[in-house]
Enzyme design. Structure first.
Site, PDB file in Angstrom:
ATOM      1  N   LEU A  66       0.829  -1.202   0.000  1.00 35.38           N
ATOM      2  CA  LEU A  66       0.000   0.000   0.000  1.00 35.38           C
ATOM      3  C   LEU A  66       0.869   1.260   0.000  1.00 35.38           C
ATOM      4  CD1 LEU A  66      -2.627  -1.196   2.629  1.00 35.38           C
ATOM      5  CD2 LEU A  66      -2.753  -1.372   0.138  1.00 35.38           C
ATOM      6  N   PRO A  67       0.282   2.437  -0.295  1.00 35.44           N
ATOM      7  CA  PRO A  67       1.088   3.655  -0.475  1.00 35.44           C
ATOM      8  C   PRO A  67       1.730   4.223   0.785  1.00 35.44           C
ATOM      9  CG  PRO A  67      -1.002   3.830  -1.648  1.00 35.44           C
ATOM     10  CD  PRO A  67      -1.106   2.630  -0.769  1.00 35.44           C
ATOM     11  N   THR A  97       6.180   0.560   2.391  1.00 35.52           N
ATOM     12  CA  THR A  97       7.169   1.357   3.112  1.00 35.52           C
ATOM     13  C   THR A  97       6.407   2.379   3.947  1.00 35.52           C
ATOM     14  OG1 THR A  97       8.851   1.096   1.401  1.00 35.52           O
ATOM     15  CG2 THR A  97       9.113   2.948   2.907  1.00 35.52           C
ATOM     16  N   LYS A 172      14.836   0.222   5.638  1.00 34.19           N
ATOM     17  CA  LYS A 172      14.376   0.683   4.325  1.00 34.19           C
ATOM     18  C   LYS A 172      14.437   2.208   4.241  1.00 34.19           C
ATOM     19  CE  LYS A 172      12.466   0.942   0.281  1.00 34.19           C
ATOM     20  NZ  LYS A 172      11.077   0.604   0.013  1.00 34.19           N
ATOM     21  N   LYS A 247       7.849  11.092   0.094  1.00 30.42           N
ATOM     22  CA  LYS A 247       7.238  10.444   1.257  1.00 30.42           C
ATOM     23  C   LYS A 247       8.289   9.734   2.104  1.00 30.42           C
ATOM     24  CE  LYS A 247       6.012   6.305   1.419  1.00 30.42           C
ATOM     25  NZ  LYS A 247       5.494   4.934   1.222  1.00 30.42           N
TER      26      LYS A 247
END
Length: 295
Positions: A66-67, A97, A172, A247
């Site tokens: 998902l975003p 992420t 990450k 983001k």
């Protein structure tokens, strides 16, 4: 052995990942808010689900891509959240992420219901997703990771155990902050060379064999025409979007503040990508940061 997998989120990364699980012989129940994305998986052999809850019904494994943090928390948590529909002892691979705190929050809620969850964000881009060569950076129990390996290996080539819940997200974020810094620096160096009369391909070849060598120069060159298959040579279409990089750099800034760490280059990169996005380039590949420098 094949398993029943509920897969939610079939975008640029999730779609190819799901395709590779189908190719590995697993039964997939898939859901996405975009019908065309679902149809592509159905043509590959997956079963379309009418909702996220339907996708996980009877699933041995659940994979989500998902975003952002709010989408993950919104999907899993609450009285009608997905955790209420997932069978106890099922294995959940949350590959988005997101903020480490969000990953820990959802993982703790899953544990209360007897559901095994790993945060397993990926590196390798859309090319790696298609080729099945992604790197998975995993946070969670080591025993759960061993259970997850057959599924991760169907989608990726490298698997790292970063630590407990949330650790995969921390690693990450660190990686992507460095990636953003490297791409901005590479674009700046190439633009400087071209402004002084150098050929961008020649300069890239020189850097690739010198002390400035890096992934952006060698495998994902931001100058159009230098690498045929790089997004830069395709109008910066596809790949990893500017707004997604922005983001991730924001997540790095949040983690920095929480830990009282110092990340001046990360903050500078975040400001550069924010400026680039504000100029209308948010949907382009992040290597389009070159536009900030190119005359």
């Amino acid at each position: 052995m094949s398993s029943t997998i509920g897969f939610i989120g079939l975008g640029h990364m999730g779609g190819p990942m799901a395709q590779n699980l189908v190719k590995a012989g697993h039964r997939l129940q898939v859901f996405d808010l975009v019908p065309q994305a679902v149809q592509g998986l159905v043509q590959a052999g997956a079963t379309a689900a009418a909702s996220a809850a339907a996708a996980v019904a009877g699933a041995d494994v659940v994979v989500t891509m998902l975003p952002a943090s709010r989408h993950v928390e919104g999907l899993y948590l609450g009285e009608d959240g997905l955790l209420t529909a997932i069978a106890p002892r099922a294995l959940v691979l949350e590959c988005s992420t997101i903020a480490p705190e969000s990953a820990r929050k959802v993982s703790a809620a899953a544990a209360q219901r007897g559901i095994r969850m790993l945060d397993a964000p990926v590196s390798g881009g859309t090319g790696g997703a298609v080729a099945g060569t992604l790197t998975f950076i995993v946070g969670g129990a080591a025993a759960d990771l061993e259970s997850a390996r057959p599924y991760l290996q169907a989608m990726g080539k490298n698997i790292f155990h970063a630590g407990d819940a949330g650790a995969g997200q921390v690693a990450k974020i660190c990686n992507n902050m460095l990636l953003g810094i490297l791409m901005a620096g590479t674009a700046e160096a190439l633009a400087l060379g071209v402004a002084n009369g150098l050929d961008p391909r020649t300069l890239s070849d020189i850097i690739a064999k010198s002390s400035g060598r890096n992934w952006a120069t060698e495998l994902y060159n931001p100058w159009p025409g230098v690498m045929e298959n790089a997004p830069a040579s395709k109008g910066y279409a596809g790949g990893f979007g500017v707004d997604l990089m922005l983001k991730d750099l924001g997540l790095a800034a949040e983690a920095s503040m929480q830990a009282r760490a110092t990340t001046p280059l990360g903050e500078l990169a975040r400001n550069l990508y924010a400026l680039h996005s504000a100029q209308g380039h948010g949907m382009l590949d992040f290597s389009s940061i070159l536009k900030l420098y190119r005359r």
